[in-house]
Design an enzyme around this catalytic site. Structure first.
Site, PDB file in Angstrom:
ATOM      1  N   HIS A 186       8.083   6.271  -9.735  1.00  0.00           N
ATOM      2  CA  HIS A 186       7.450   6.890 -10.901  1.00  0.00           C
ATOM      3  C   HIS A 186       7.742   8.380 -11.017  1.00  0.00           C
ATOM      4  O   HIS A 186       7.415   8.992 -12.047  1.00  0.00           O
ATOM      5  CB  HIS A 186       5.932   6.698 -10.842  1.00  0.00           C
ATOM      6  CG  HIS A 186       5.504   5.269 -10.974  1.00  0.00           C
ATOM      7  ND1 HIS A 186       5.900   4.469 -12.017  1.00  0.00           N
ATOM      8  CD2 HIS A 186       4.699   4.502 -10.196  1.00  0.00           C
ATOM      9  CE1 HIS A 186       5.358   3.264 -11.891  1.00  0.00           C
ATOM     10  NE2 HIS A 186       4.632   3.255 -10.787  1.00  0.00           N
TER      11      HIS A 186
ATOM     12  N   GLU B  96      -0.920  -3.692  -3.800  1.00  0.00           N
ATOM     13  CA  GLU B  96      -1.468  -3.096  -5.021  1.00  0.00           C
ATOM     14  C   GLU B  96      -1.708  -4.107  -6.141  1.00  0.00           C
ATOM     15  O   GLU B  96      -1.950  -3.705  -7.289  1.00  0.00           O
ATOM     16  CB  GLU B  96      -0.549  -1.967  -5.512  1.00  0.00           C
ATOM     17  CG  GLU B  96       0.916  -2.337  -5.601  1.00  0.00           C
ATOM     18  CD  GLU B  96       1.813  -1.136  -5.901  1.00  0.00           C
ATOM     19  OE1 GLU B  96       1.298  -0.067  -6.275  1.00  0.00           O
ATOM     20  OE2 GLU B  96       3.045  -1.279  -5.766  1.00  0.00           O
TER      21      GLU B  96
ATOM     22  N   ASP C 229      -3.096   1.055  -8.915  1.00  0.00           N
ATOM     23  CA  ASP C 229      -2.754  -0.299  -9.339  1.00  0.00           C
ATOM     24  C   ASP C 229      -3.721  -1.316  -8.749  1.00  0.00           C
ATOM     25  O   ASP C 229      -4.082  -2.300  -9.411  1.00  0.00           O
ATOM     26  CB  ASP C 229      -1.317  -0.635  -8.935  1.00  0.00           C
ATOM     27  CG  ASP C 229      -0.298  -0.034  -9.887  1.00  0.00           C
ATOM     28  OD1 ASP C 229      -0.462  -0.187 -11.102  1.00  0.00           O
ATOM     29  OD2 ASP C 229       0.659   0.592  -9.401  1.00  0.00           O
TER      30      ASP C 229
END
Length: 265
Positions: A53, A155, A181
Site C-alpha cells: 500500500h 487479516e 483489515d
C-alpha cells in the site's frame, strides 16, 4: 576471495524472530531512501518497507534496502503486494532479511509463501546469483534460507478460520496481524469502530496464544510506541510502529498549530 567463500556468521533478524525475542520495528510508506536511511539509524530492530500500500514499488525496494543497510543497525524487510511467489522472490533478491506476505487465508497459501522463500529442496526459490542478496546473505542455499524470515499476515475471516493450520505450517517463522483489515473482517465499519473492539481483542488474544502454542513469532502493526509496549506485554513478540508518512503529517500539523498559538492536544 570469491563471493561464495565470504563468511556470514550472524543469522541476525530471522534467528531473533524464531527465538521469539521482543522486537520493535518501524514502517516505511514513502519512496525516500534518504529518509529511510535516517530512520534506519535510530535503533529499531527492523524496518518494514510497504510494497503493498505504500509508495515504494519494485524499483524502490532495492533502494530502500540499500538505505537500511547503509546504517548497519536495522534489518530490512519488505511487505510484498500479494502472496505471488514471483513478488516474494523479487523482494528477497534485494537482500531483504524477510518478507511479510499479505492476505494469506489458508494453510495452503502459507505453505506456498514459505516455499517461495526457500531454495530446493525445501522450496521453489531460484538462486539469485551475483546480485545483492548474495552479497548480504551468502551463496549457499541452505544458509541463505536460515537468514531469511517468512511472515504471513492474519487479516481476514478465512485466515482466522484456518489459524491453527496456518500457524502449524512447516517452516513458517511468524504471523503478523493487520488490525485494520482484521477489524473490517470482524464487522467494523472503520478502523477503531467501537462496535468491533471486543471481537478484535478476542481475536488478538487467540492469535497470540495459537502462535505461542506452535512456537512461532507473532506481530502486529500499532499506531505508536506506547501501543507497541502494550501489545508486547500482552504476548505479541514483535510490533511495528506507525509509518513515516503518518509521523510527517503529525509533526507538521503540531508545529503549524503551535506557530498559530493553537492547542496541540
Amino acid at each position: 576471495m570469491s563471493m561464495a567463500s565470504v563468511s556470514h556468521p550472524d543469522p541476525g533478524f530471522a534467528a531473533r524472530l524464531r527465538r521469539r525475542e521482543p522486537l520493535v520495528g518501524y514502517w516505511i510508506s514513502l519512496d525516500s531512501p534518504v529518509a529511510t536511511e535516517r530512520v534506519a539509524g535510530l535503533g529499531y530492530d527492523y524496518i518494514g518497507v510497504d510494497g503493498q500500500h505504500g509508495v515504494p514499488h519494485q524499483p524502490g525496494w532495492q533502494a530502500a534496502m540499500l538505505a537500511v543497510d547503509a546504517r548497519g543497525r536495522s534489518a530490512g524487510v519488505i511487505r510484498v503486494p500479494s502472496p505471488d511467489p514471483v513478488a516474494i522472490g523479487v523482494a528477497l533478491d534485494t537482500g531483504a532479511r524477510g518478507v511479510i506476505v499479505p492476505m494469506v487465508e489458508s494453510a495452503g497459501q502459507a505453505r506456498d509463501a514459505v516455499r517461495a522463500c526457500r531454495h530446493h529442496p525445501a522450496g521453489t526459490r531460484s538462486l539469485a546469483g551475483p546480485v545483492r542478496a548474495e552479497l548480504r546473505l551468502g551463496s549457499v542455499p541452505a544458509e541463505i534460507d536460515d537468514r531469511v524470515a517468512c511472515v504471513v499476515m492474519i487479516e481476514t475471516a478465512a485466515a482466522l478460520d484456518d489459524l491453527e493450520a496456518i500457524c502449524a505450517t512447516d517452516g513458517l517463522d511468524a504471523v503478523y496481524v493487520g488490525p485494520a483489515d482484521l477489524s473490517a473482517a470482524l464487522g467494523a465499519r472503520w478502523f477503531g469502530d467501537p462496535a468491533a473492539a471486543d471481537a478484535l481483542e478476542a481475536a488478538l488474544e487467540r492469535i497470540t496464544q495459537t502462535a505461542r502454542q506452535h512456537g512461532i513469532a507473532c506481530g502486529i502493526h500499532v499506531p505508536d510506541g506506547e501501543s507497541a509496549a502494550k501489545r508486547l506485554a500482552e504476548g505479541f513478540t514483535f510490533a511495528t510502529v506507525s509509518s513515516d508518512i503518518t509521523h510527517l503529517q503529525q509533526a507538521a500539523t503540531a508545529h503549524l498549530r503551535a506557530a498559530r498559538g493553537l492547542s496541540t492536544v
